[in-house]
Write an enzyme that holds these catalytic residues in place. Structure first.
Site, PDB file in Angstrom:
ATOM      1  CB  VAL A 117      -0.905   0.039   1.172  1.00 54.31           C
ATOM      2  CG1 VAL A 117      -2.016  -1.145   1.147  1.00 54.31           C
ATOM      3  CG2 VAL A 117      -0.314  -0.150   2.552  1.00 54.31           C
ATOM      4  CB  SER A 118       0.544   4.347  -1.653  1.00 56.66           C
ATOM      5  OG  SER A 118       0.804   3.860  -2.757  1.00 56.66           O
ATOM      6  CB  THR A 119      -0.342   6.311   2.833  1.00 54.55           C
ATOM      7  OG1 THR A 119      -1.744   5.557   2.964  1.00 54.55           O
ATOM      8  CG2 THR A 119      -0.291   6.945   1.712  1.00 54.55           C
ATOM      9  CD  GLN A 151      -3.227   3.525   0.420  1.00 56.45           C
ATOM     10  OE1 GLN A 151      -2.204   3.296   0.192  1.00 56.45           O
ATOM     11  NE2 GLN A 151      -4.081   3.450  -0.558  1.00 56.45           N
TER      12      GLN A 151
END
Length: 194
Positions: A9-11, A14
């Site tokens: 996931v990017s952050t 999430q």
């Protein structure tokens, strides 16, 4: 041959549960990373750990093709690097579901569709926020302080309590207390108090 999973996931905000639910039952080990898919393989700690763990014949497994890269170009770069290193990829869901040892039109399409889906979500979000703003509503997080907490903060401040004491007593952060006190000062005097 073993399946080695990669959850991305990017952050940190999430959720990874859905990806783990798909990968944990079938993979010998699942690595997780919370980084942008824009990074090269060498700069992605979870991806690098998964590759270091893998033995010849193992297959890197992801839930969907877009977990490999954030957009078409980045996904293609990652796939090219993996295939050049002799690493096969297994994708569990989407049009590219299956095992892959080289780039193909279907993989390229899966990444292109994922990029288009992300772009569409961003556009719809912007449109929704713009529409709400036209109706006088502002997006973002709900306020932490309701009117009762605001009155409690101001009453405690009027009693001479420090901002830290107020924050502890009311159960909000110091920044929230500071914001309420500052906003009230501006409302009543038109100036910011220190």
């Amino acid at each position: 041959m073993a399946l080695v999973g990669l959850v991305r996931v990017s952050t940190s905000k999430q959720e990874v549960v859905r990806q783990h639910d798909a990968l944990d039952p079938i993979c010998v080990k699942v690595f997780e990373e919370k980084v942008s898919g824009k990074l090269r393989i060498a700069d992605r700690p979870g991806m690098q750990a998964a590759l270091d763990y893998m033995r010849p014949g193992d297959m890197l497994t992801v839930q969907e093709a877009d977990r490999l890269g954030r957009n078409l170009l980045e996904g293609l770069i990652v796939l090219t690097e993996l295939f050049q290193a002799g690493i096969a990829v297994k994708i569990l869901e989407g049009i590219a579901a299956g095992e892959h040892t080289e780039r193909s039109l279907i993989l390229d399409m899966a990444l292109a569709l994922a990029e288009d889906r992300r772009r569409d979500i961003a556009r719809k979000t912007r449109n929704g926020l713009d529409a709400a703003a036209r109706r006088g509503r502002k997006g973002g997080r709900p306020r932490v302080v309701d009117e009762d907490k605001r009155r409690a903060i101001l009453a405690r401040r009027a009693e001479g309590q420090s901002l830290r004491e107020i924050a502890r007593g009311v159960g909000v952060s110091l920044a929230v207390v500071h914001g309420v006190v500052q906003a009230t000062a501006v409302e009543t005097t038109g100036t910011v108090s220190g």
